[in-house]
Design a protein around this motif. Structure first.
Motif, PDB file in Angstrom:
ATOM      1  N   LEU A   1     -40.461 -27.266 -25.689  1.00  0.00           N
ATOM      2  CA  LEU A   1     -39.768 -27.539 -24.436  1.00  0.00           C
ATOM      3  C   LEU A   1     -38.288 -27.742 -24.746  1.00  0.00           C
ATOM      4  O   LEU A   1     -37.932 -28.599 -25.557  1.00  0.00           O
TER       5      LEU A   1
ATOM      6  N   THR B   1     -32.617 -24.826 -20.912  1.00  0.00           N
ATOM      7  CA  THR B   1     -31.920 -23.555 -20.737  1.00  0.00           C
ATOM      8  C   THR B   1     -30.723 -23.712 -19.807  1.00  0.00           C
ATOM      9  O   THR B   1     -29.894 -22.811 -19.706  1.00  0.00           O
TER      10      THR B   1
ATOM     11  N   SER C   1     -37.242 -25.306 -19.996  1.00  0.00           N
ATOM     12  CA  SER C   1     -38.077 -24.108 -20.118  1.00  0.00           C
ATOM     13  C   SER C   1     -39.045 -24.250 -21.281  1.00  0.00           C
ATOM     14  O   SER C   1     -38.758 -24.950 -22.261  1.00  0.00           O
ATOM     15  N   LEU C   2     -40.190 -23.593 -21.160  1.00  0.00           N
ATOM     16  CA  LEU C   2     -41.231 -23.678 -22.176  1.00  0.00           C
ATOM     17  C   LEU C   2     -41.305 -22.371 -22.958  1.00  0.00           C
ATOM     18  O   LEU C   2     -41.261 -21.287 -22.371  1.00  0.00           O
TER      19      LEU C   2
ATOM     20  N   LEU D   1     -40.561 -16.888 -23.864  1.00  0.00           N
ATOM     21  CA  LEU D   1     -40.521 -17.745 -22.686  1.00  0.00           C
ATOM     22  C   LEU D   1     -41.842 -17.686 -21.922  1.00  0.00           C
ATOM     23  O   LEU D   1     -42.354 -16.597 -21.624  1.00  0.00           O
TER      24      LEU D   1
ATOM     25  N   GLU E   1     -37.629 -19.358 -16.390  1.00  0.00           N
ATOM     26  CA  GLU E   1     -36.622 -20.317 -16.836  1.00  0.00           C
ATOM     27  C   GLU E   1     -36.498 -21.459 -15.835  1.00  0.00           C
ATOM     28  O   GLU E   1     -36.532 -21.246 -14.626  1.00  0.00           O
TER      29      GLU E   1
ATOM     30  N   GLN F   1     -38.568 -23.850 -15.192  1.00  0.00           N
ATOM     31  CA  GLN F   1     -39.822 -24.405 -14.682  1.00  0.00           C
ATOM     32  C   GLN F   1     -40.678 -25.047 -15.772  1.00  0.00           C
ATOM     33  O   GLN F   1     -41.837 -25.379 -15.564  1.00  0.00           O
ATOM     34  N   GLY F   2     -40.077 -25.251 -16.930  1.00  0.00           N
ATOM     35  CA  GLY F   2     -40.846 -25.720 -18.076  1.00  0.00           C
ATOM     36  C   GLY F   2     -41.474 -27.085 -17.905  1.00  0.00           C
ATOM     37  O   GLY F   2     -42.590 -27.321 -18.377  1.00  0.00           O
TER      38      GLY F   2
ATOM     39  N   VAL G   1     -45.360 -27.790 -18.380  1.00  0.00           N
ATOM     40  CA  VAL G   1     -45.852 -28.598 -19.489  1.00  0.00           C
ATOM     41  C   VAL G   1     -46.688 -29.783 -18.999  1.00  0.00           C
ATOM     42  O   VAL G   1     -47.554 -30.284 -19.729  1.00  0.00           O
TER      43      VAL G   1
END
Length: 437
Positions: A209, A212, A226-227, A269, A273, A275-276, A280
């Protein structure tokens, strides 16, 4: 593989499921409680009991003495990971089409519970812990192409994954983490630091995590994260590890991880972008359940050893277990473990059912999972402490193992979220009290 439909009573998850390898043919449906455990198994589904019996059979090859030696040496338990992956257990809660078993967090919790209860404790369970929960967001939010590329080799044991969230300067303030992922053409450049990353010394992949969008440029702190599912190779430029010496669970390495313009491909990704954090969270509730199960296993293991010793140890012409000063604290600890067990498997069932039942809110799942983790951790601590005290001087000796259990039982009280933050969460979300942090 034979498909099994679990009974939808008690703790049973409401979905079709499959037991890895041939467990469903090796064990009868009516499985009695094993002789070396105190836990009451009434109310579990046939599938959960079969998972329990199959995992116990594997773990019987790794006695307490194995774990004591690895705790002393700090050597990673590669043999357990190999045995579990050989029989298909690493992918217990991952899709069947990718080689997983398609079971739920209810069964995964039972698996890690049983590993811990075997005497492996937190160290044994943590050897595959991240492979079970950190892959949940990938399985749910990755594209079909990414899932096919990322998950099968984790399931068969060829790859191992670690989870990179916590940072030294943010701790529980996940929304303020500052490790950055900066887009550079078809790549991202990762810079920053993570801490308390388990199994990083043996991992080949990381679920990461990172920011960005800088924190200063977002309207809400939950935005801009972002994840990523990344190759994790300390031999490559820009990635360094530093092992942390720790109190318990020493067979599983814990690390500081340093990124300095570490290059990863853009197709690492997961989802979109920014929405990580939302993505998570899907894995974090699962982790609460798994860690609760691990805590329970540790508590039951300690209590079993203490009660066995109390029956055998004779002082003043009578077994010490006849004395209420020994008997009552252990009985009290047992009842707290049983109550925490009910909360844990209720939470796991809610988590599984929420995947298909829209009437189950994420708040309900979050409250149940956090409550279970809290209660199981406290019950495990009580059981481990009282077990050491019941053994007296021998409780302090390595050969009786309960001192190792006590050192390890602090993990679920501290991580992945503290007791105090769980009480904050329940106070705000359930009791409607003002936010206190």
């Amino acid at each position: 593989m034979q498909r099994i439909v679990p009974r939808c009573i008690g703790f049973a998850p409401r979905h079709h499921s499959r037991i890895p390898f041939s467990a469903s043919r090796q064990f009868s449906i009516s499985i009695p409680r094993r002789a070396n455990t105190l836990m009451e198994t009434s109310g579990f589904s046939d599938t959960q009991l079969q998972v329990r019996e199959a995992i116990a059979k594997i773990c019987s090859n790794f006695p307490d003495e194995y774990w004591a030696a690895h705790d002393e040496s700090g050597e990673y338990p590669h043999e357990l990971h190999a045995a579990l992956s050989k029989d298909g257990w690493i992918g217990i809660a991952l899709p069947e089409e990718l080689g997983g078993s398609g079971l739920g967090i209810s069964e995964a919790t039972m698996m890690l519970h049983t590993i811990s209860e075997s005497g492996a404790g937190m160290a044994g369970a943590q050897s595959i812990h991240a492979n079970v929960y950190a892959t949940q967001p990938v399985a749910k939010f990755a594209t079909p192409e990414q899932r096919k590329r990322m998950l099968p080799k984790l399931i068969n044991g060829e790859w191992r994954v670690c989870f990179g969230v916590t940072e030294p300067n943010t701790g529980l303030e996940t929304l303020k983490l500052r490790t950055q992922a900066v887009r550079d053409g078809n790549n991202y450049k990762i810079s920053g630091q993570k801490i308390w990353i388990s199994s990083a010394q043996v991992a080949t992949k990381m679920v990461l995590l990172a920011r960005t969008t800088p924190l200063e440029e977002v309207k809400k702190a939950s935005e801009g994260l972002s994840l990523f599912f990344i190759d994790f190779d300390p031999k490559q430029p820009g990635l360094e590890l530093k092992r942390i010496r720790k109190m318990g669970g020493r067979a599983i390495d814990a690390n500081e991880v340093f990124f300095d313009s570490y290059t990863i491909p853009a197709d690492s990704l997961i989802g979109k972008e920014g929405q990580g954090f939302r993505i998570v969270l899907h894995g974090m509730n699962a982790e609460r359940c798994l860690l609760a199960g691990e805590a329970l296993g540790l508590g039951y293991a300690a209590l079993y050893r203490a009660s066995k010793y109390a029956k055998e140890r004779v002082v003043f012409g009578r077994p010490i277990g006849m004395n209420q000063g020994i008997q009552h604290p252990l009985a009290d600890a047992y009842m707290h473990l049983e109550a925490a067990k009910l909360a844990t498997y209720h939470a796991a069932r809610l988590y599984d059912q929420s995947m298909t039942d829209e009437s189950i809110t994420q708040t309900a799942v979050g409250v149940a999972c956090n409550s279970a983790k809290y209660l199981a951790a406290e019950a495990a601590f009580t059981a481990c402490e009282r077990s050491v005290l019941s053994l007296g001087g021998m409780g302090y000796a390595q050969e009786y193992h309960v001192e190792r259990y006590l050192r390890e039982c602090f993990v679920p009280r501290i991580a992945p979220v503290s007791r105090e933050m769980i009480m904050n969460y329940v106070g705000e979300k359930v009791l409607g009290l003002p936010r206190s942090y």
